[in-house]
Design an enzyme around this catalytic site. Structure first.
Site, PDB file in Angstrom:
ATOM      1  N   GLN A 187     -32.600 -81.668  39.747  1.00 29.89           N
ATOM      2  CA  GLN A 187     -31.920 -81.397  38.479  1.00 29.89           C
ATOM      3  C   GLN A 187     -32.758 -80.416  37.667  1.00 29.89           C
ATOM      4  O   GLN A 187     -33.946 -80.629  37.434  1.00 29.89           O
ATOM      5  CB  GLN A 187     -31.709 -82.669  37.667  1.00 29.89           C
ATOM      6  CG  GLN A 187     -30.896 -82.406  36.390  1.00 29.89           C
ATOM      7  CD  GLN A 187     -30.661 -83.655  35.566  1.00 29.89           C
ATOM      8  OE1 GLN A 187     -31.591 -84.218  35.004  1.00 29.89           O
ATOM      9  NE2 GLN A 187     -29.410 -84.096  35.493  1.00 29.89           N
ATOM     10  N   CYS A 225     -28.580 -84.909  28.707  1.00 33.08           N
ATOM     11  CA  CYS A 225     -29.743 -85.501  28.045  1.00 33.08           C
ATOM     12  C   CYS A 225     -29.490 -85.598  26.544  1.00 33.08           C
ATOM     13  O   CYS A 225     -29.149 -84.608  25.908  1.00 33.08           O
ATOM     14  CB  CYS A 225     -30.986 -84.670  28.321  1.00 33.08           C
ATOM     15  SG  CYS A 225     -32.483 -85.349  27.561  1.00 33.08           S
ATOM     16  N   LYS A 258     -24.207 -82.513  35.514  1.00 32.05           N
ATOM     17  CA  LYS A 258     -24.183 -83.866  34.974  1.00 32.05           C
ATOM     18  C   LYS A 258     -23.978 -83.764  33.471  1.00 32.05           C
ATOM     19  O   LYS A 258     -24.715 -83.052  32.783  1.00 32.05           O
ATOM     20  CB  LYS A 258     -25.479 -84.625  35.268  1.00 32.05           C
ATOM     21  CG  LYS A 258     -25.426 -86.093  34.828  1.00 32.05           C
ATOM     22  CD  LYS A 258     -26.665 -86.851  35.270  1.00 32.05           C
ATOM     23  CE  LYS A 258     -26.516 -88.346  34.986  1.00 32.05           C
ATOM     24  NZ  LYS A 258     -26.582 -88.635  33.538  1.00 32.05           N
ATOM     25  N   HIS A 309     -21.582 -89.217  32.920  1.00 30.13           N
ATOM     26  CA  HIS A 309     -22.065 -90.416  32.232  1.00 30.13           C
ATOM     27  C   HIS A 309     -20.975 -90.822  31.250  1.00 30.13           C
ATOM     28  O   HIS A 309     -20.705 -90.107  30.295  1.00 30.13           O
ATOM     29  CB  HIS A 309     -23.372 -90.112  31.501  1.00 30.13           C
ATOM     30  CG  HIS A 309     -23.996 -91.336  30.884  1.00 30.13           C
ATOM     31  ND1 HIS A 309     -25.299 -91.358  30.473  1.00 30.13           N
ATOM     32  CD2 HIS A 309     -23.499 -92.570  30.622  1.00 30.13           C
ATOM     33  CE1 HIS A 309     -25.585 -92.560  29.977  1.00 30.13           C
ATOM     34  NE2 HIS A 309     -24.505 -93.300  30.052  1.00 30.13           N
ATOM     35  N   GLY A 363     -23.763 -97.903  33.322  1.00 35.70           N
ATOM     36  CA  GLY A 363     -23.345 -99.298  33.282  1.00 35.70           C
ATOM     37  C   GLY A 363     -23.172 -99.977  34.615  1.00 35.70           C
ATOM     38  O   GLY A 363     -22.914-101.180  34.661  1.00 35.70           O
ATOM     39  N   GLY A 382     -28.857 -94.983  37.874  1.00 37.70           N
ATOM     40  CA  GLY A 382     -30.122 -94.402  37.425  1.00 37.70           C
ATOM     41  C   GLY A 382     -31.092 -95.428  36.899  1.00 37.70           C
ATOM     42  O   GLY A 382     -31.861 -96.044  37.638  1.00 37.70           O
TER      43      GLY A 382
END
Length: 416
Positions: A29, A59, A101, A134, A176, A209
């Site tokens: 990444q 992020c 991502k 995400h 989750g 993750g």
């Protein structure tokens, strides 16, 4: 994640990009927002043989927002992300797959239409066919990075909606999912069969993750059987895992550099971090971590294996030699298939942290699994905690804005 400027300027390139061949398939990444810099970084990364290059657009830290930003703030500039991805592919020679991502949205730019537009622009203009989503929005104004990992509510249905609207693209769910069995359940959900509003088809994968880092044995030890359908798992116990890891760690201590003062990079303390949570929730786990810290502070360790030999006595043999969780224990962790509130009518997929702790406690006591009523009560309690935390964060933001207005009025009055 490695920042593009680090790859371009570091004198210790292997420290950031080298990996043992056993880690294939592996993804690198990148962090960055300048197509020219990302092109240079991609050219260097291509020589290391990664199986995929991913761009960080998720992020939540405000330290990676603003000028020269990377992370979630990039979702507000889909055209720039597309140009960055085109540059990365040019640097790779179009021989390595690329992906992005991202989050569901950022601050007030959080509608499904805006998310779909981001995917459309990046895929069509940037040539990207794979997205890792995400399934939370990101609040750069008002929440800390830690809060952004738990406070914004999960919306996994949006990932299935993206698959419905972009069936030619690949989407992976992140956020989750707390066990291998939950991964398998999520992958096998067919929206058309189980929730008509989601449309036909299944998502293409799941990324686990932080859950895997926080409880590597509990989350990953049964992955080969639960996710990939293997007849057995390669790691039969944590004793075997540590023995194998010692061989790797002993050979890599000081691989990057050994300074004149004797400092080794990487050192033993750095190399022990990936396994510090290997005994998460098990008897002796906290004592072992304290013993490791004490041995590192005392110094005089001959090798990584020496550290393990001096500290593993804190862990009972029955824990060290315990096999991966059985399917029965995994069912306990998932609450016997109880629905997760964020999935609405979908089958239960996401385990709550409390479910795992409860299951482990029941297993140690030899007791029965929690009842559906108990699980619903625990889920409602955790939902209320999330709502309260979000309300507190929003209140802090409003109070901050009000204070700014009052200060401006006061300054104006003083100048008048």
């Amino acid at each position: 994640m490695v920042v593009d400027k680090t790859i371009i300027h570091t004198p210790l390139l292997d420290k950031h990009l080298w990996f043992p061949p056993e880690q294939h398939p592996i993804v690198l990444q990148l962090g960055g927002s300048d197509p020219a810099l990302l092109l240079q970084a991609a050219k260097v990364a291509a020589t290391y043989g990664y199986d995929e290059i991913n761009l960080n657009c998720g992020c939540p830290s405000d330290r990676v927002a603003g000028a020269g930003c990377f992370g979630a703030a990039l979702m507000l500039q889909p055209e720039l992300v597309a140009d960055c991805m085109a540059a990365i592919q040019q640097g790779l020679g179009h021989n390595t797959p690329v992906s992005v991502k991202c989050r569901l949205g950022v601050d007030d730019d959080d509608s499904y239409e805006q998310l779909a537009n981001f995917v459309r622009v990046v895929s069509e203009r940037g040539g990207v066919s794979r997205f890792v989503i995400h399934s939370r929005k990101c609040l750069l104004r008002g929440l800390s990075p830690s809060q952004n990992r738990s406070v914004p509510p999960l919306r996994p249905d949006w990932v299935w909606a993206l698959k419905r609207d972009f069936p030619h693209l690949s989407f992976q769910l992140n956020g989750g999912v707390l066990s291998s069995y939950a991964v398998n359940a999520a992958i096998n959900i067919d929206g058309s069969a189980q929730h008509a509003a989601l449309g036909p088809g299944s998502i293409d994968g799941v990324m686990v993750g932080r859950a895997g880092y926080n409880d590597p044995w509990g989350v990953l030890s049964d992955a080969d059987v639960a996710v990939f359908g293997a007849a057995s798992n390669p790691a039969v116990s944590r004793r075997q895992v540590i023995a194998d890891y010692c061989k790797y760690a002993d050979g890599i201590v000081g691989r990057w550099q050994v300074k004149d003062d004797g400092y080794h990079d990487p050192n033993i303390r750095v190399l022990v971090r990936p396994i510090l949570n290997l005994f998460h929730g098990d008897r002796g786990g906290k004592k072992w971590k304290n013993a490791v810290d004490g041995a590192l502070k005392a110094g005089g360790l001959a090798s990584f294996s020496d550290l393990m030999a001096k500290t593993l006595g804190q862990i009972p043999d029955e824990v060290l030699d315990a096999p991966p969780r059985s399917s029965r224990e995994a069912a306990l962790i998932l609450g016997n298939g109880e629905l997760h509130p964020c999935f609405d009518a979908l089958p239960g997929v996401l385990a709550q942290p409390g479910d795992r702790a409860r299951a482990d406690n029941e297993r140690r006591r030899g007791g029965s699994s929690p009842t559906r009523k108990e699980l619903r009560k625990e889920q409602r309690r955790q939902q209320q905690q999330h709502q309260d935390a979000l309300q507190d964060a929003l209140l802090d933001v409003l109070l901050g804005l009000l204070l700014d207005v009052l200060l401006e009025l006061l300054q104006g009055a003083l100048l008048a």
